[in-house]
Design an enzyme around this catalytic site. Structure first.
Site, mmCIF file in Angstrom:
data_model
loop_
_atom_site.group_PDB
_atom_site.id
_atom_site.type_symbol
_atom_site.label_atom_id
_atom_site.label_comp_id
_atom_site.label_asym_id
_atom_site.label_seq_id
_atom_site.Cartn_x
_atom_site.Cartn_y
_atom_site.Cartn_z
ATOM 1 N N HIS A 1 0.989 -1.407 -0.220
ATOM 2 C CA HIS A 1 0.131 -0.071 -0.167
ATOM 3 C C HIS A 1 1.001 1.464 0.096
ATOM 4 C CE1 HIS A 1 1.000 0.084 4.192
ATOM 5 N NE2 HIS A 1 0.681 1.330 4.217
ATOM 6 N N ARG A 2 2.066 1.342 0.412
ATOM 7 C CA ARG A 2 2.775 2.473 0.415
ATOM 8 C C ARG A 2 3.041 3.170 -0.893
ATOM 9 N NH1 ARG A 2 4.744 4.315 5.438
ATOM 10 N NH2 ARG A 2 5.054 2.580 6.903
#
Length: 355
Positions: free
Chosen positions: A202-203
């Protein structure tokens, strides 16, 4: 005391659960939810299953560019603080909600307590690094999860108000583990113990880069065995935008609640992630971790050999998985992140300020 807690993102809801329960035994805590994570699977489900009190204020800011999102949060949090006039503002971690809450409080001369202070990746390209550094330098009380966090603050001249409490996320894991074990998982989450790898992506440094995202997906294709991937809504959209298809060994599932997530972590052979919190949870469950970043705030797990940094390189990710499968795990160090009583330590430090 009256305490305003500012929350906005999934990891903060998890961390707040045990501390909120502890604070409310003796103090008046009110929760402000900025709306940074706002759909059911990323927000409401955590309040429901973790027993966090319903937010007293929901600001509904939602997803925006960093500046616009932080600015709107700042304006709306300030309005709440002017109305409530709290003794303390409590913020968690390193999100835009964290920085907005701290800035609003600082400009109104309300003391700030920062839970999970002192973490550093030393990568200023990460918005989270900017948020955590600024918040630490605005805070009157700095609650550090590790000795390294205390050292990081000292290197920046921050020694007053620093308290080594242990990690509230360890509190949450121990606190909810039994409830998680009693929970009935859906058919799509039932896998034999150690029969799968668990992945999260998700980064922004990975999802916003087609090159990084392709490297991670290519690594998944090279890894033998099933990979379970609870897919963040933003990551799902960007995979579609970049026309990147997941390989056949990846089982994509919807985002899961905290109790389901920690059961998936506990049962995994190995975890692949770019999440800070999941790295820690992997260690606490004694599951090896491959972190698909070039740095981590949780350097202890790397130093003792339970976590490997690979960036988004398909070669490095695949090699790290192969190495863990080939070699015995190093000795496990107990209490690396405290003994599960960080919430009590934080409440005691706040009460000491009143006396």
């Amino acid at each position: 005391m009256k305490i305003i807690t500012v929350l906005g993102a999934r990891p903060q809801f998890i961390k707040a659960a045990p501390l909120s329960e502890t604070l409310r035994k003796n103090h008046n805590e009110k929760i402000v939810h900025t709306g940074q994570h706002y759909d059911y699977q990323m927000s409401d489900v955590f309040f429901e299953e973790l027993g966090i009190p319903e937010p007293d204020y929901f600001l509904g800011v939602g997803s925006k560019q960093h500046g616009a999102q932080t600015g709107e949060m700042l304006t709306k949090v300030e309005e709440v603080l002017l109305q409530e006039k709290p003794d303390w503002v409590l913020v968690y971690g390193d999100t835009n909600s964290t920085l907005a809450g701290a800035l609003a409080a600082a400009k109104l001369h309300i003391p700030i307590a920062h839970v999970e202070a002192g973490l550093r990746s030393y990568n200023r390209q990460m918005p989270e690094e900017i948020n955590r550094v600024l918040t630490d330098h605005l805070s009157a009380l700095l609650f550090c999860p590790t000795d390294r966090a205390v050292e990081n603050l000292a290197q920046e001249g921050l020694t007053e108000g620093v308290v080594r409490t242990g990690d509230v996320m360890a509190d949450a894991l121990y606190y909810h583990a039994r409830r998680a074990e009693d929970r009935q998982l859906g058919d799509n989450l039932r896998y034999p113990e150690k029969s799968y790898l668990l992945a999260t992506v998700h980064r922004a440094e990975n999802t916003d880069s087609p090159e990084h995202l392709r490297g991670i997906v290519e690594a998944f294709a090279r890894i033998e065995g099933q990979i379970v991937l609870p897919l963040h809504p933003r990551t799902k959209k960007l995979l579609q935008d970049h026309k990147i298809s997941l390989p056949g060994n990846v089982k994509q599932i919807e985002p899961v609640g905290y109790l389901e997530m920690i059961l998936l972590e506990k049962g995994a052979e190995l975890i692949l992630t770019d999440s800070g919190g999941v790295q820690k949870e992997a260690y606490l469950w004694r599951v090896p971790c491959v972190t698909m970043r070039n740095e981590t705030e949780w350097v202890e797990t790397v130093q003792i050999g339970w976590n490997t940094l690979t960036g988004a390189s398909a070669d490095k990710i695949a090699a790290a998985v192969a190495s863990y499968r080939r070699n015995p795990l190093p000795p496990y160090q107990e209490n690396l992140y405290g003994n599960g009583r960080a919430s009590e330590e934080i409440a005691a430090a706040l009460e000491k300020q009143r006396r």
